[in-house]
Design a protein around this motif. Structure first.
Motif, PDB file in Angstrom:
ATOM      1  N   GLY A   8       0.791  -1.225   0.000  1.00  0.00           N
ATOM      2  CA  GLY A   8       0.000   0.000   0.000  1.00  0.00           C
ATOM      3  C   GLY A   8       0.824   1.275   0.000  1.00  0.00           C
ATOM      4  O   GLY A   8       1.976   1.321  -0.452  1.00  0.00           O
ATOM      5  N   GLY A 381     -11.729  -0.927  -5.181  1.00  0.00           N
ATOM      6  CA  GLY A 381     -10.551  -1.505  -4.544  1.00  0.00           C
ATOM      7  C   GLY A 381      -9.413  -0.535  -4.292  1.00  0.00           C
ATOM      8  O   GLY A 381      -8.349  -0.941  -3.805  1.00  0.00           O
ATOM      9  N   LYS A 382      -9.618   0.751  -4.594  1.00  0.00           N
ATOM     10  CA  LYS A 382      -8.525   1.708  -4.409  1.00  0.00           C
ATOM     11  C   LYS A 382      -8.132   1.845  -2.939  1.00  0.00           C
ATOM     12  O   LYS A 382      -6.965   2.028  -2.614  1.00  0.00           O
ATOM     13  CB  LYS A 382      -8.917   3.068  -4.990  1.00  0.00           C
ATOM     14  CG  LYS A 382      -8.931   3.099  -6.508  1.00  0.00           C
ATOM     15  CD  LYS A 382      -9.176   4.502  -7.038  1.00  0.00           C
ATOM     16  CE  LYS A 382      -9.101   4.511  -8.571  1.00  0.00           C
ATOM     17  NZ  LYS A 382      -9.323   5.871  -9.121  1.00  0.00           N
ATOM     18  N   GLU A 385      -6.035  -1.130  -2.028  1.00  0.00           N
ATOM     19  CA  GLU A 385      -4.717  -1.012  -2.671  1.00  0.00           C
ATOM     20  C   GLU A 385      -3.830  -0.025  -1.926  1.00  0.00           C
ATOM     21  O   GLU A 385      -2.611  -0.211  -1.839  1.00  0.00           O
ATOM     22  CB  GLU A 385      -4.904  -0.551  -4.116  1.00  0.00           C
ATOM     23  CG  GLU A 385      -3.623  -0.469  -4.919  1.00  0.00           C
ATOM     24  CD  GLU A 385      -3.871  -0.020  -6.349  1.00  0.00           C
ATOM     25  OE1 GLU A 385      -2.916   0.442  -6.987  1.00  0.00           O
ATOM     26  OE2 GLU A 385      -5.026  -0.129  -6.823  1.00  0.00           O
ATOM     27  N   GLU A 392      -9.018  -4.252   4.099  1.00  0.00           N
ATOM     28  CA  GLU A 392     -10.024  -3.956   3.073  1.00  0.00           C
ATOM     29  C   GLU A 392     -11.015  -2.940   3.644  1.00  0.00           C
ATOM     30  O   GLU A 392     -12.077  -3.307   4.154  1.00  0.00           O
ATOM     31  CB  GLU A 392     -10.746  -5.235   2.648  1.00  0.00           C
ATOM     32  CG  GLU A 392      -9.817  -6.249   1.980  1.00  0.00           C
ATOM     33  CD  GLU A 392     -10.527  -7.532   1.607  1.00  0.00           C
ATOM     34  OE1 GLU A 392     -10.495  -7.887   0.418  1.00  0.00           O
ATOM     35  OE2 GLU A 392     -11.131  -8.160   2.501  1.00  0.00           O
TER      36      GLU A 392
END
Length: 453
Positions: A8, A381-382, A385, A392
């Protein structure tokens, strides 16, 4: 390639407007209000009362538990009152009010600027000085330093990491002390390294501070050439990526070791301290100086250059006094933050006072504080990420909004470091950090309650 953490991270604005502002000493106000709760753990217990005369550097509150710290007067004068006062969040906290009279310091404190590089050999005496002088971590958590420097039985430090990343935008106080107090920081590192058994020490600094990297490398080189006890200290340039200064992220970047869920750095052989903490250790051990001063940045896009500052302050100074001395609050400021724009806290009460870990007065404009209109999560999903902990956030906020405590714990909400990467990355403007922070607190209460049964 420059080292960095493996999971990340984001690249927010690199603004460091005040980076060239040398440290200025703030004059002492006519009155200070010193909190007894300016460290992690139990608030200290006041040992002075109204009418008592105190000197700067004198103990005025003692630790109330194993995780607690001494609090000292930052000024000389007369104690006017001991009682509750609002902190920067608006909560009532016990403060010691002192009317300032002159600037007389307690006996035994070395106020000279002479650098003392010879390290004492008695580790027990070193730890006692760190404890008695109230040194706490100055990277955010304000954990008592003497406790962190005493690994529990069965644990061993393989590396001492000094955090000089200062990865948040706008903040420049650590950068300035690395430029102006580099040798003292290295001496503090050598002292802590010795106490930890002689493990290597690495000073991690982000690549966007080339002058600080050069200054720290020069200080290490000069001390290694002239003094004993400085072998095994090195400076490691790090990639510019937020949150590089996070404890677990630094360990990943420097040692390539990952701290497990609910684990501690010492579990993987790491001890992490901020560069400002290292300076405080130097002053405590070599100068017998209690932690009553630190450096904070006054900055923001709405401030003209002449009103940008890095101030050496004493604990207990009203924030309103600092703001006024720095030129006043700009009318364009919509919010004032203590800390950086990513992890700092909004100041609800400008009459609150500085504490050991104060790092900034950051003025944000309306454009910087306005929230976008929230829309539905599109599961892009950013946020996942960007999360440096591998969580999550889109899933955690769903569980939180539905009160699903077991699912939150199973998905490690307790490991969130509240860095704000998810919120920064979300195109739907979902207040992920706010939702997850509250849920994290609730889950941790459940976990602790379970352990007390």
């Amino acid at each position: 390639m420059l080292k960095t953490f493996s999971i990340g991270g984001i690249h927010p604005s690199d603004k460091k407007i005040s980076k060239d502002c040398k440290i200025e000493v703030l004059p002492v106000p006519s009155k200070v209000y010193i909190s007894v709760a300016q460290h992690l753990g139990a608030p200290a217990t006041p040992i002075v009362k109204a009418g008592d005369k105190v000197k700067a550097g004198q103990v005025i509150a003692e630790p109330a538990g194993f995780i607690s710290a001494y609090v000292h007067s930052s000024v000389s004068g007369t104690v006017k009152s001991v009682g509750p006062r609002k902190d920067l969040a608006g909560n009532n906290v016990m403060h010691i009010e002192i009317d300032v009279e002159g600037d007389e310091w307690a006996e035994g404190i070395d106020l000279s600027e002479d650098i003392v590089a010879s390290i004492p050999e008695d580790n027990k005496a070193i730890l006692e000085k760190i404890k008695l002088n109230g040194v706490v971590g100055l990277g955010g958590a304000t954990f008592p330093a003497h406790v962190k420097l005493c690994p529990p039985p069965g644990k061993k430090a393989d590396c001492l990491i000094l955090n000089g990343a200062e990865c948040e935008p706008y903040l420049t106080s650590d950068n300035r002390i690395m430029l102006e107090r580099s040798k003292e920081i290295v001496i503090g590192a050598a002292i802590m390294k010795q106490v930890l058994g002689g493990c290597p020490a690495v000073i991690g600094i982000e690549e966007n501070k080339p002058e600080a990297i050069a200054a720290m490398k020069q200080a290490v080189s000069e001390l290694q050439a002239s003094e004993k006890g400085y072998d095994g200290i090195s400076v490691m340039p790090l990639k510019k990526k937020y949150p590089q200064g996070g404890e677990k992220q630094l360990i990943d970047a420097v040692m390539k070791r990952q701290v497990k869920s609910m684990g501690l750095p010492i579990d993987v052989g790491a001890v992490v301290q901020n560069v400002a903490t290292s300076l405080a250790v130097y002053e405590a051990v070599q100068k017998n100086m209690p932690l009553v001063t630190n450096v904070l940045t006054v900055t923001g896009d709405c401030l003209p250059m002449e009103n940008q500052h890095n101030y050496k302050f004493r604990i207990g100074m009203p924030l309103s006094y600092i703001a006024e001395y720095a030129g006043g609050i700009p009318k364009e400021a919509a919010k004032i933050i203590s800390g950086g724009p990513m992890m700092g806290k909004a100041i609800a009460n400008l009459d609150a006072t500085t504490v050991k870990g104060s790092s900034s007065l950051l003025y944000l404009t309306p454009e910087q504080t306005v929230r976008g209109v929230e829309s539905a999560c599109i599961r892009c999903g950013k946020c996942a990420e960007a999360c440096p902990m591998g969580l999550e956030p889109f899933l955690l906020q769903k569980y939180a909004r539905n009160g699903m405590m077991e699912e939150l714990e199973d998905n490690a909400v307790q490991d969130c470091i509240e860095c704000g990467c998810c919120l920064y990355s979300c195109p739907a403007n979902i207040p992920l950090l706010d939702i997850i922070r509250i849920a994290k607190g609730d889950v941790i209460k459940i976990i602790r309650g379970r352990g007390q049964r």
